[in-house]
Scaffold this motif. Structure first.
Motif, mmCIF file in Angstrom:
data_model
loop_
_atom_site.group_PDB
_atom_site.id
_atom_site.type_symbol
_atom_site.label_atom_id
_atom_site.label_comp_id
_atom_site.label_asym_id
_atom_site.label_seq_id
_atom_site.Cartn_x
_atom_site.Cartn_y
_atom_site.Cartn_z
ATOM 1 N N ARG A 161 4.161 -21.187 15.119
ATOM 2 C CA ARG A 161 3.861 -19.980 14.340
ATOM 3 C C ARG A 161 3.228 -20.367 13.012
ATOM 4 N N LYS A 162 2.205 -19.623 12.613
ATOM 5 C CA LYS A 162 1.535 -19.852 11.331
ATOM 6 C C LYS A 162 1.878 -18.724 10.373
ATOM 7 N N TYR A 163 1.802 -19.024 9.091
ATOM 8 C CA TYR A 163 2.054 -18.018 8.054
ATOM 9 C C TYR A 163 1.080 -18.240 6.903
ATOM 10 N N VAL A 164 0.890 -17.194 6.098
ATOM 11 C CA VAL A 164 -0.071 -17.217 4.997
ATOM 12 C C VAL A 164 0.688 -17.140 3.676
ATOM 13 N N VAL A 165 0.256 -17.926 2.701
ATOM 14 C CA VAL A 165 0.846 -17.920 1.370
ATOM 15 C C VAL A 165 -0.206 -17.405 0.391
ATOM 16 N N VAL A 200 -0.845 -4.048 7.610
ATOM 17 C CA VAL A 200 -1.706 -2.868 7.778
ATOM 18 C C VAL A 200 -1.454 -1.869 6.652
ATOM 19 N N ARG A 201 -0.199 -1.677 6.282
ATOM 20 C CA ARG A 201 0.118 -0.756 5.178
ATOM 21 C C ARG A 201 -0.484 -1.256 3.862
ATOM 22 N N ALA A 202 -0.407 -2.557 3.621
ATOM 23 C CA ALA A 202 -0.996 -3.123 2.404
ATOM 24 C C ALA A 202 -2.513 -2.948 2.418
ATOM 25 N N TYR A 203 -3.118 -3.146 3.578
ATOM 26 C CA TYR A 203 -4.570 -2.974 3.709
ATOM 27 C C TYR A 203 -4.959 -1.522 3.425
ATOM 28 N N GLU A 204 -4.212 -0.591 4.024
ATOM 29 C CA GLU A 204 -4.482 0.835 3.801
ATOM 30 C C GLU A 204 -4.304 1.215 2.333
ATOM 31 N N ALA A 205 -3.294 0.654 1.683
ATOM 32 C CA ALA A 205 -3.064 0.960 0.266
ATOM 33 C C ALA A 205 -4.230 0.494 -0.592
ATOM 34 N N ASN A 206 -4.769 -0.657 -0.280
ATOM 35 C CA ASN A 206 -5.904 -1.161 -1.054
ATOM 36 C C ASN A 206 -7.183 -0.376 -0.769
ATOM 37 N N ILE A 207 -7.350 0.101 0.447
ATOM 38 C CA ILE A 207 -8.501 0.970 0.741
ATOM 39 C C ILE A 207 -8.366 2.278 -0.021
ATOM 40 N N THR A 221 -9.370 -8.845 1.343
ATOM 41 C CA THR A 221 -9.773 -10.091 2.007
ATOM 42 C C THR A 221 -8.551 -10.911 2.409
ATOM 43 N N ALA A 222 -7.597 -11.058 1.499
ATOM 44 C CA ALA A 222 -6.400 -11.849 1.788
ATOM 45 C C ALA A 222 -5.555 -11.198 2.884
ATOM 46 N N THR A 223 -5.428 -9.884 2.829
ATOM 47 C CA THR A 223 -4.631 -9.171 3.832
ATOM 48 C C THR A 223 -5.295 -9.247 5.202
ATOM 49 N N ARG A 224 -6.605 -9.209 5.229
ATOM 50 C CA ARG A 224 -7.327 -9.326 6.501
ATOM 51 C C ARG A 224 -7.058 -10.690 7.126
ATOM 52 N N LEU A 225 -7.063 -11.746 6.314
ATOM 53 C CA LEU A 225 -6.746 -13.068 6.828
ATOM 54 C C LEU A 225 -5.310 -13.114 7.351
ATOM 55 N N ARG A 270 -5.343 -14.478 -3.859
ATOM 56 C CA ARG A 270 -6.079 -15.385 -2.985
ATOM 57 C C ARG A 270 -5.094 -16.085 -2.064
ATOM 58 N N VAL A 271 -5.601 -16.598 -0.977
ATOM 59 C CA VAL A 271 -4.794 -17.353 -0.027
ATOM 60 C C VAL A 271 -4.848 -18.807 -0.461
ATOM 61 N N ILE A 272 -3.687 -19.401 -0.672
ATOM 62 C CA ILE A 272 -3.669 -20.809 -1.076
ATOM 63 C C ILE A 272 -3.259 -21.738 0.059
ATOM 64 N N HIS A 273 -2.660 -21.174 1.109
ATOM 65 C CA HIS A 273 -2.166 -22.057 2.166
ATOM 66 C C HIS A 273 -1.921 -21.269 3.445
ATOM 67 N N ILE A 274 -2.299 -21.858 4.550
ATOM 68 C CA ILE A 274 -1.890 -21.361 5.861
ATOM 69 C C ILE A 274 -1.030 -22.463 6.457
#
Length: 144
Positions: free
Chosen positions: A44-48, A119-126, A15-19, A73-77
């Motif tokens: 530019r935006k970034y996710v924490v 994408v690599r992190a997402y694939e690893a979790n899948i 979920t966090a990686t998708r965001l 979890r995502v705590i900040h964008i």
């Protein structure tokens, strides 16, 4: 650590990686947006991310006792406050009196690298979720 908590950890990471991938996509889509609602170029935006622990004190107590991690979890964008880029283009509608246009502080190459990492992190979790599923199927087959 229980079997289901392992699945929960991977699911929270998905979920966090998708965001994160959505934010990166937004950055790339707006890499040439010179004017937003506030009049400035796109920033530019970034996710924490942060480790997820139990939301309630009681659940948190037991998670600490079991030493079971709670996922992510995502705590900040946030918005990157670095300087905008400038381009000399006097015919552009957003050019200043000197002919310079302020461009977003988005580097497309950097965003692509970030997207590849996400994408690599997402694939690893899948892959981890599929491994959990395979273990569950094997466990049920043992019981036959």
């Amino acid at each position: 650590m229980s079997f289901l908590s392992s699945m929960s950890i991977s699911a929270s990471a998905l979920t966090a990686t998708r965001l994160r991938m959505d934010v990166i996509s937004e950055n790339m889509a707006n890499s040439s947006t010179t004017r937003t609602a506030n009049g400035d170029p796109y920033r530019r935006k970034y996710v924490v991310f942060q480790e997820r622990t139990g939301d309630r004190a009681f659940a948190s107590f037991f998670n600490k006792a079991r030493k079971a991690p709670g996922g992510v979890r995502v705590i900040h964008i946030g918005e990157d406050q670095s300087e905008f880029k400038y381009d000399y283009n006097p015919s552009h509608p957003d050019a200043d009196e000197n002919g310079y246009v302020r461009l977003p502080n988005v580097e497309v190459v950097q965003e692509m690298v970030d997207m590849m990492a996400a994408v690599r992190a997402y694939e690893a979790n899948i892959t981890a979720l599929n491994a959990f599923k395979d273990m569950a199927v094997k466990t049920l087959e043992i019981g036959k």
